[in-house]
Write a protein that holds these residues in place. Structure first.
Motif, PDB file in Angstrom:
ATOM      1  N   LYS A  29      15.957  55.824 -39.740  1.00  0.00           N
ATOM      2  CA  LYS A  29      15.229  56.289 -38.544  1.00  0.00           C
ATOM      3  C   LYS A  29      14.179  55.265 -38.124  1.00  0.00           C
ATOM      4  O   LYS A  29      14.027  54.969 -36.940  1.00  0.00           O
ATOM      5  CB  LYS A  29      14.564  57.636 -38.822  1.00  0.00           C
ATOM      6  N   LEU A  30      13.457  54.726 -39.099  1.00  0.00           N
ATOM      7  CA  LEU A  30      12.430  53.727 -38.808  1.00  0.00           C
ATOM      8  C   LEU A  30      13.048  52.478 -38.193  1.00  0.00           C
ATOM      9  O   LEU A  30      12.512  51.912 -37.237  1.00  0.00           O
ATOM     10  CB  LEU A  30      11.669  53.368 -40.085  1.00  0.00           C
ATOM     11  N   THR A  31      14.197  52.066 -38.705  1.00  0.00           N
ATOM     12  CA  THR A  31      14.899  50.904 -38.150  1.00  0.00           C
ATOM     13  C   THR A  31      15.280  51.159 -36.696  1.00  0.00           C
ATOM     14  O   THR A  31      15.106  50.297 -35.830  1.00  0.00           O
ATOM     15  CB  THR A  31      16.153  50.590 -38.987  1.00  0.00           C
ATOM     16  N   GLY A  32      15.776  52.351 -36.405  1.00  0.00           N
ATOM     17  CA  GLY A  32      16.120  52.705 -35.024  1.00  0.00           C
ATOM     18  C   GLY A  32      14.910  52.706 -34.114  1.00  0.00           C
ATOM     19  O   GLY A  32      14.962  52.209 -32.985  1.00  0.00           O
ATOM     20  N   LEU A  33      13.794  53.260 -34.618  1.00  0.00           N
ATOM     21  CA  LEU A  33      12.563  53.278 -33.820  1.00  0.00           C
ATOM     22  C   LEU A  33      12.064  51.860 -33.548  1.00  0.00           C
ATOM     23  O   LEU A  33      11.639  51.547 -32.431  1.00  0.00           O
ATOM     24  CB  LEU A  33      11.488  54.084 -34.540  1.00  0.00           C
ATOM     25  N   LEU A  34      12.114  51.005 -34.566  1.00  0.00           N
ATOM     26  CA  LEU A  34      11.680  49.617 -34.377  1.00  0.00           C
ATOM     27  C   LEU A  34      12.572  48.887 -33.384  1.00  0.00           C
ATOM     28  O   LEU A  34      12.090  48.092 -32.574  1.00  0.00           O
ATOM     29  CB  LEU A  34      11.656  48.878 -35.718  1.00  0.00           C
ATOM     30  N   LYS A  35      13.850  49.162 -33.439  1.00  0.00           N
ATOM     31  CA  LYS A  35      14.783  48.537 -32.487  1.00  0.00           C
ATOM     32  C   LYS A  35      14.452  48.982 -31.066  1.00  0.00           C
ATOM     33  O   LYS A  35      14.393  48.166 -30.142  1.00  0.00           O
ATOM     34  CB  LYS A  35      16.221  48.915 -32.837  1.00  0.00           C
ATOM     35  N   ASN A  36      14.223  50.287 -30.887  1.00  0.00           N
ATOM     36  CA  ASN A  36      13.875  50.805 -29.559  1.00  0.00           C
ATOM     37  C   ASN A  36      12.561  50.211 -29.063  1.00  0.00           C
ATOM     38  O   ASN A  36      12.432  49.861 -27.886  1.00  0.00           O
ATOM     39  CB  ASN A  36      13.785  52.325 -29.583  1.00  0.00           C
ATOM     40  N   LEU A  37      11.583  50.101 -29.961  1.00  0.00           N
ATOM     41  CA  LEU A  37      10.287  49.528 -29.593  1.00  0.00           C
ATOM     42  C   LEU A  37      10.446  48.070 -29.181  1.00  0.00           C
ATOM     43  O   LEU A  37       9.880  47.634 -28.171  1.00  0.00           O
ATOM     44  CB  LEU A  37       9.310  49.649 -30.761  1.00  0.00           C
ATOM     45  N   ALA A  38      11.238  47.309 -29.942  1.00  0.00           N
ATOM     46  CA  ALA A  38      11.459  45.899 -29.614  1.00  0.00           C
ATOM     47  C   ALA A  38      12.150  45.759 -28.265  1.00  0.00           C
ATOM     48  O   ALA A  38      11.783  44.902 -27.454  1.00  0.00           O
ATOM     49  CB  ALA A  38      12.283  45.225 -30.713  1.00  0.00           C
ATOM     50  N   GLU A  39      13.135  46.603 -28.005  1.00  0.00           N
ATOM     51  CA  GLU A  39      13.833  46.550 -26.716  1.00  0.00           C
ATOM     52  C   GLU A  39      12.879  46.902 -25.583  1.00  0.00           C
ATOM     53  O   GLU A  39      12.906  46.273 -24.525  1.00  0.00           O
ATOM     54  CB  GLU A  39      15.028  47.501 -26.731  1.00  0.00           C
ATOM     55  N   SER A  40      12.030  47.889 -25.814  1.00  0.00           N
ATOM     56  CA  SER A  40      11.064  48.288 -24.790  1.00  0.00           C
ATOM     57  C   SER A  40      10.070  47.167 -24.508  1.00  0.00           C
ATOM     58  O   SER A  40       9.769  46.865 -23.356  1.00  0.00           O
ATOM     59  CB  SER A  40      10.324  49.548 -25.255  1.00  0.00           C
TER      60      SER A  40
END
Length: 106
Positions: A29-40
């Motif tokens: 979940k943390l990896t997914g959140l970090l990916k979304n944050l980086a994309e944002s």
């Protein structure tokens, strides 16, 4: 009797396995959140760069138009001066030509 004790699962081991599963899920979940944050953040930085580029383009275009308008005004002023005083304008042009001619020889 030794075979019956190995058939039973150790409660501490099961608890540890369950905790590891929870940790793996949390990491995913943390990896997914970090990916979304980086994309944002990437999209935000791209949008800011595009806005700045557009501002620079707009400023450059305004400066170009202003400079062109001033040059056209100067050209019109010069044309009006030549039309009003043709003899004086011709003598000035001749003098400038002579000075530039002498400078180019040296």
């Amino acid at each position: 009797m030794a075979t019956t004790t190995t058939a039973k699962k150790d409660p501490e081991r099961e608890d540890l396995e369950e905790q590891l599963k929870v940790i793996r899920d949390d990491v995913a979940k943390l990896t997914g959140l970090l990916k979304n944050l980086a994309e944002s953040k990437t999209a935000e930085a791209r949008d800011q760069a595009m806005a700045r580029a557009q501002d620079v383009l707009d400023t450059s275009e305004r400066a170009y138009r202003s400079t062109r308008a001033r040059a056209e005004a100067q050209a019109e002023s010069l044309e009006a001066y030549v039309a009003d005083k043709p003899l004086q304008s011709t003598l000035i042009a001749l003098g400038i030509g002579l000075v530039l001619g002498r400078m180019s020889r040296h």
